[in-house]
Design a protein around this motif. Structure first.
Motif, PDB file in Angstrom:
ATOM      1  N   SER A 243       0.826  -1.207   0.000  1.00 20.38           N
ATOM      2  CA  SER A 243       0.000   0.000   0.000  1.00 20.38           C
ATOM      3  C   SER A 243       0.863   1.260   0.000  1.00 20.38           C
ATOM      4  O   SER A 243       1.989   1.268   0.518  1.00 20.38           O
ATOM      5  N   PHE A 244       0.318   2.317  -0.577  1.00 17.06           N
ATOM      6  CA  PHE A 244       0.980   3.623  -0.596  1.00 17.06           C
ATOM      7  C   PHE A 244      -0.059   4.687  -0.301  1.00 17.06           C
ATOM      8  O   PHE A 244      -1.141   4.701  -0.897  1.00 17.06           O
ATOM      9  N   VAL A 245       0.225   5.585   0.648  1.00 18.65           N
ATOM     10  CA  VAL A 245      -0.722   6.633   1.030  1.00 18.65           C
ATOM     11  C   VAL A 245      -0.423   7.906   0.243  1.00 18.65           C
ATOM     12  O   VAL A 245       0.673   8.462   0.326  1.00 18.65           O
ATOM     13  N   ARG A 246      -1.407   8.375  -0.488  1.00 21.98           N
ATOM     14  CA  ARG A 246      -1.221   9.535  -1.369  1.00 21.98           C
ATOM     15  C   ARG A 246      -1.383  10.863  -0.611  1.00 21.98           C
ATOM     16  O   ARG A 246      -2.159  11.730  -1.001  1.00 21.98           O
ATOM     17  N   CYS A 247      -0.662  10.997   0.459  1.00 20.86           N
ATOM     18  CA  CYS A 247      -0.653  12.252   1.217  1.00 20.86           C
ATOM     19  C   CYS A 247       0.527  12.222   2.175  1.00 20.86           C
ATOM     20  O   CYS A 247       0.792  11.198   2.803  1.00 20.86           O
ATOM     21  N   MET A 335       5.950   7.276  -6.902  1.00 21.24           N
ATOM     22  CA  MET A 335       4.559   7.654  -6.661  1.00 21.24           C
ATOM     23  C   MET A 335       4.484   9.125  -6.293  1.00 21.24           C
ATOM     24  O   MET A 335       5.477   9.720  -5.836  1.00 21.24           O
ATOM     25  N   VAL A 336       3.301   9.714  -6.467  1.00 18.42           N
ATOM     26  CA  VAL A 336       3.066  11.110  -6.110  1.00 18.42           C
ATOM     27  C   VAL A 336       2.137  11.141  -4.905  1.00 18.42           C
ATOM     28  O   VAL A 336       0.957  10.796  -5.026  1.00 18.42           O
ATOM     29  N   CYS A 390      11.611  11.524 -13.437  1.00 15.89           N
ATOM     30  CA  CYS A 390      10.537  12.311 -12.824  1.00 15.89           C
ATOM     31  C   CYS A 390      11.009  12.938 -11.515  1.00 15.89           C
ATOM     32  O   CYS A 390      10.680  14.091 -11.209  1.00 15.89           O
ATOM     33  N   SER A 391      11.775  12.187 -10.734  1.00 16.96           N
ATOM     34  CA  SER A 391      12.305  12.727  -9.482  1.00 16.96           C
ATOM     35  C   SER A 391      13.265  13.881  -9.747  1.00 16.96           C
ATOM     36  O   SER A 391      13.283  14.881  -9.018  1.00 16.96           O
ATOM     37  N   TYR A 392      14.049  13.746 -10.797  1.00 16.99           N
ATOM     38  CA  TYR A 392      15.061  14.755 -11.121  1.00 16.99           C
ATOM     39  C   TYR A 392      14.430  16.074 -11.545  1.00 16.99           C
ATOM     40  O   TYR A 392      14.882  17.153 -11.146  1.00 16.99           O
ATOM     41  N   VAL A 399       7.790  13.841  -5.971  1.00 18.04           N
ATOM     42  CA  VAL A 399       7.780  12.437  -6.395  1.00 18.04           C
ATOM     43  C   VAL A 399       8.538  11.582  -5.371  1.00 18.04           C
ATOM     44  O   VAL A 399       9.678  11.865  -5.032  1.00 18.04           O
ATOM     45  N   THR A 400       7.862  10.548  -4.894  1.00 16.57           N
ATOM     46  CA  THR A 400       8.413   9.699  -3.838  1.00 16.57           C
ATOM     47  C   THR A 400       8.953   8.399  -4.426  1.00 16.57           C
ATOM     48  O   THR A 400       8.277   7.746  -5.226  1.00 16.57           O
ATOM     49  N   ALA A 401      10.149   8.040  -4.021  1.00 17.89           N
ATOM     50  CA  ALA A 401      10.750   6.779  -4.462  1.00 17.89           C
ATOM     51  C   ALA A 401      10.742   5.789  -3.312  1.00 17.89           C
ATOM     52  O   ALA A 401      11.019   6.149  -2.172  1.00 17.89           O
TER      53      ALA A 401
END
Length: 424
Positions: A243-247, A335-336, A390-392, A399-401
């Motif tokens: 899971s990834f939380v978008r906040c 992810m964003v 995208c991170s760059y 943008v989260t890695a």
């Protein structure tokens, strides 16, 4: 050997406690079971006998060699949705079931009154606060609990079995998923993945055929809700998704909601309050309570996922009123962490860690995996090659890695074990 002496000799070998007609041999007493074996019934008629005891009986009867049944009891329920708190003090499980279930309760689960515990003469079952536990070391598979259970939740399974489906619910997916976090939803993913075709969907739930099951990891990996019990593999390592939380900026939201008197996320999001992001995390931990794997925590008013503990069961996805958790590949992804639908200008005024909607990441992704939605970037994580462009180009560092796990060898093997799969 005289028949009477033969019966006496067999009876001396049978387990020392009488199952009082509740066992799997089909006879009311051990004496009658011994007499039946002496009269020609198989030497393994008593399911509680070990192979050593079966062989000892064969030495007396001279009958055909047969294997011991060597089974253990497994309770097909891990939840509390059947009204345990309300029914656990009933005179018996049968009485509890006859009293009826409330609309919001599972009509197929364990009620926790402990009739099975009373039926077990080998001390292999115990009940604590409505939760029944099987001691596999003490259980000899006699089957008394199977007959005593008013809900027919016990199943005798091979002692060597390692995979189990702890659910007997027959409701359709939309109701089952609302009732219990441990429920099987009958999606069929496990049946489709099983290379041995050992799983079938019966009455909206998965059922394992142990004559075919080889104890591989395919069903465990493919189970959407991660409710399949696997006593051999570590669920925190064997998984395709997490899971990834978008906040990541919920601290101010949480402060606003707390001052207004909210105590849960569902209460918070119903409040019409000004000057905060109405799309962000409320920070009261509804998702934390729903997570069975201790993979979620609230840090500075925002839900955070520990990907090493998360197994991708989707419980947090279903309970979050803001729909902030999403399921992403375990292999690592960009992810964003922003789900705001506000105008980007307003968004920037409310949160300094939001996606500003500049579009630089979308313009520069070489694979076209990023698009703009409601003025914010959305990444398709599954085919992401983790190129870091995208991170760059993200000027706000939004943008989260997520780092690639170290123990991918087991993951690759698990995915390859699925029917039609291949190691990546």
């Amino acid at each position: 050997m005289e028949q009477a002496n033969l019966i006496q000799g067999i009876r001396a070998i049978l387990p020392g406690r009488d199952c009082a007609g509740m066992g799997g041999c089909g006879y009311a007493t051990c004496d009658l079971c011994a007499a039946a074996i002496a009269a020609g019934e198989p030497a393994n008629r008593c399911p509680a006998c070990s192979q050593e005891e079966v062989n000892a009986i064969l030495a007396l009867t001279g009958g055909e060699a047969v294997p011991a049944r060597d089974e253990k009891a497994f309770l097909q329920c891990s939840g509390s949705a059947a009204g345990k708190a309300r029914l656990k003090t009933a005179a018996s499980c049968e009485a509890a079931v006859k009293s009826g279930f409330l609309p919001e309760e599972c009509a197929y689960g364990c009620v926790g009154a402990g009739s099975c515990v009373e039926a077990c003469t080998f001390g292999a079952l115990s009940v604590t606060d409505g939760t029944v536990t099987v001691d596999r070391d003490k259980c000899n598979g006699c089957g008394a609990c199977e007959k005593a259970c008013a809900q027919h939740l016990f199943r005798m399974v091979p002692a060597k079995a390692t995979n189990f489906v702890p659910c007997a619910n027959q409701d359709p997916e939309d109701r089952a998923i609302r009732l219990c976090g441990y429920s099987c939803i009958g999606c069929g993913d496990c049946a489709e993945a099983c290379p041995q075709e050992a799983i079938s969907i019966v009455d909206n739930r998965a059922v394992i055929d142990y004559d075919k099951c080889v104890g591989c990891v395919s069903c465990t990996v493919s189970c959407r809700k991660k409710i399949i019990v696997d006593t051999y593999h570590d669920l925190t390592q064997v998984k395709p998704t997490v899971s990834f939380v978008r906040c990541r900026g919920g601290w101010y939201n949480h402060e606003v909601y707390s001052k207004a008197g909210a105590t849960t996320c569902r209460e918070a999001v119903k409040m019409d309050l000004p000057d905060h992001c109405t799309f962000g995390c409320a920070g009261f931990g509804d998702c934390v309570e729903a997570c069975r794997f201790d993979a979620l925590s609230i840090v500075q008013g925002t839900a955070q996922v520990d990907p090493d503990k998360c197994v991708g069961c989707t419980a947090c996805v279903h309970v979050c009123p803001q729909e902030l958790p999403v399921i992403v590949p375990y292999k690592g992804a960009k992810m964003v962490p922003c789900a705001s639908q506000d105008d980007p200008e307003k968004r920037r005024g409310l949160c300094w860690v939001c996606c500003t909607g500049c579009g630089d990441c979308a313009d520069n992704c070489p694979d076209g995996l990023i698009h703009m939605e409601n003025g914010r970037a959305v990444i398709d994580p599954a085919p992401c090659e983790d190129c870091n462009i995208c991170s760059y180009v993200c000027s706000y560092g939004v943008v989260t890695a997520r780092a690639m796990p170290e123990f991918v060898y087991l993951q690759s093997k698990a995915l390859a074990a699925q029917k039609g799969g291949a190691a990546k």
